[in-house]
Design a protein around this motif. Structure first.
Motif, short mmCIF file in Angstrom:
data_model
loop_
_atom_site.label_atom_id
_atom_site.label_comp_id
_atom_site.label_asym_id
_atom_site.label_seq_id
_atom_site.Cartn_x
_atom_site.Cartn_y
_atom_site.Cartn_z
N ALA A 10 0.84 -1.21 0.00
CA ALA A 10 0.00 0.00 0.00
C ALA A 10 0.86 1.25 0.00
N GLY A 11 2.18 1.08 -0.09
CA GLY A 11 3.09 2.22 -0.16
C GLY A 11 3.30 2.65 -1.60
N PHE A 12 4.27 3.49 -1.79
CA PHE A 12 4.52 4.07 -3.12
C PHE A 12 4.90 3.00 -4.17
N ILE A 13 6.05 2.36 -3.97
CA ILE A 13 6.52 1.43 -5.00
C ILE A 13 5.68 0.15 -4.97
N ASP A 34 0.16 -5.27 4.49
CA ASP A 34 0.68 -3.93 4.79
C ASP A 34 0.12 -3.46 6.13
N LYS A 35 0.99 -2.87 6.93
CA LYS A 35 0.61 -2.39 8.26
C LYS A 35 -0.20 -1.09 8.20
N ALA A 39 2.68 5.92 5.83
CA ALA A 39 3.04 5.87 4.41
C ALA A 39 2.15 4.91 3.61
N GLY A 40 1.45 4.03 4.31
CA GLY A 40 0.58 3.08 3.62
C GLY A 40 -0.80 3.70 3.44
N ASN A 41 -1.37 3.54 2.26
CA ASN A 41 -2.58 4.29 1.94
C ASN A 41 -3.42 3.45 0.99
N LEU A 42 -4.62 3.06 1.44
CA LEU A 42 -5.46 2.23 0.57
C LEU A 42 -5.91 3.00 -0.67
N GLU A 43 -5.86 4.33 -0.59
CA GLU A 43 -6.20 5.11 -1.80
C GLU A 43 -5.17 4.89 -2.91
N VAL A 57 -4.39 -7.69 3.14
CA VAL A 57 -4.42 -8.02 4.57
C VAL A 57 -3.70 -6.91 5.33
N LYS A 58 -4.39 -6.34 6.32
CA LYS A 58 -3.72 -5.32 7.14
C LYS A 58 -2.93 -6.04 8.24
N GLY A 59 -1.62 -5.78 8.31
CA GLY A 59 -0.84 -6.44 9.36
C GLY A 59 0.64 -6.12 9.24
#
Ligand code: NAD
Ligand code: DAU
Length: 337
Positions: A10-13, A34-35, A39-43, A57-59
């Protein structure tokens, strides 16, 4: 490669990689762990969240029980580890979290990859593990590791762990070491999106020191195609440098942004330098080009136009970020600089 676990997707790269895989390798299932840190963004994943080949999965990668369950439930074949604390400036303020995620988190993944006898473990590393260059020369895969910031030290430690697992227990791994990425969905703490956002709002552009620090810029999609080649075509145990052959000073990059946005150079403000600031990075990508036939798809000029225009068209995405915690971050990093 049927099912891959992408961490930090969910981050940039990572989000650009997930999008590329789902679009171009439709026989592949992507499990995205992804935690969702700042920096992590579901958008970043908006258009692929409903793709049947994508499972989010969020974690935390440090949570061994969760990682085991995700791998077993989804019959994962390989891991591509993007998850990291990635910003050098933050590592100067709070280095501990860099050790937790970048070192302990990677170790957690490695142990499980070995136990589960996964086909491949690809560690997404960085050219910063090599340290800094003088006016000449380029990093090759044999350049000694010599990191200078807590961020790069944590990434170097992770690289050593990955290769130690390969050496000692025959873990089937690869490491990629890429130069600076730019492109869509980059968090505006990094130089290019930060300068775009400030220029759009007629805010000062905080240039560290003399602005003559050199980075070798690569468009993010081209980094993603390189990672795919390494994942699917490289021999295990090989390390690959990835770069754009695009050395630019920070002032040159900012000049491109100002010109595209029709803004004036008077917005530039030289501020206190980053402590320990690496002067120059340059990557020799000869190995991945000759052995795996990889090459970048766009020039720096074209990639920058695509990027700046994407930020211009993505005001809501940017507003959602800069209207929140980001304000406090910006104040704390820049108000007394
Ligand atoms: P980023 O900061 O945009 O994204 C990192 C992602 O990892 C976020 O989605 C975050 O939520 C997630 N994450 C952080 N800690 C986690 C944890 N403990 N468990 C699970 N997820 C976690 O970073 P990026 O710029 O996309 O970089 C991705 C990777 O590529 C990093 O490993 C970085 O070192 C490497 N890299 C980045 C660049 C660059 O120019 N940005 C260049 C070379 C290599
Ligand atoms: O080289 C690969 C690395 O590139 C990655 O491993 C890192 O995750 C990524 O963050 C990036 O590190 P840098 O430190 O090179 O990137 P950053 O965008 O933070 O800075 C780029 C250059 O711009 C650097 O010389 C510092 C300068 N800079 C940065 C910021 C945020 C400024 O002058 N002003 C700023 O406000």
């Amino acid at each position: 490669m049927r099912t891959i676990l992408v961490t930090g997707g969910a981050g940039f790269i990572g989000s650009n990689f997930v999008r590329m895989v789902l679009a171009e390798h439709t026989d592949c299932v992507v499990v995205n762990l992804d935690k969702l840190t700042y920096a992590g963004n579901l958008e970043n994943l908006g258009d692929v969240m409903d793709d049947p080949n994508h499972r989010f999965v969020k974690g935390d990668i440090c949570d061994a029980g969760l990682v085991e369950k995700v791998i077993d439930d989804n019959k994962v074949d390989a891991i591509v580890n993007f998850a990291a604390e990635s910003h050098v400036d933050r590592s100067l303020v709070e280095p501990g979290i860099f050790i937790d995620t970048n070192v302990t988190g990677t170790l957690t993944l490695l142990k499980i990859a070995l136990e589960r006898k996964l086909e491949r473990f690809v560690q997404i590393s960085t050219d910063e593990v090599y340290g800094s260059l003088g006016v000449e020369g380029m990093f090759i895969e044999e350049t000694p590791i010599s990191p200078n910031s807590p961020y790069s030290a944590s990434k170097a430690a992770a690289d050593h762990l990955v290769s130690a697992f390969g050496h000692t227990w025959d873990l089937r791994y690869n490491i990629t070491r890429c130069s600076n990425n730019y492109g869509e969905y980059q968090f505006p703490e990094k130089m290019i999106p930060l300068m775009i956002n400030n220029a759009l709002n007629d805010k000062e552009l905080p240039v560290y020191g003399d602005g003559l620090y050199v980075r070798d810029w690569l468009y993010v999609y081209d980094h993603c195609t390189a990672i795919w080649k390494v994942l699917t075509e490289a021999q295990p145990g090989e390390i690959y440098n990835v770069g754009g052959n695009n050395e630019k000073t920070n002032l040159e990059v900012i000049g491109v942004i100002l010109e595209r946005l029709g803004k004036d150079k008077s917005l530039i403000r030289h501020v206190a330098d980053r402590p320990g600031h690496d002067r120059r990075y340059a990557i020799d990508s000869g190995k991945i080009m000759s052995r795996l036939g990889w090459s970048p798809s766009v020039t720096f000029e074209t990639g920058m136009v695509k990027t700046i225009d994407w930020y211009l068209a993505s005001g809501k995405w940017l507003d959602n970020i800069v209207s929140g915690e980001y304000q406090k971050y910006y104040e704390s990093m820049y108000s007394d600089r």
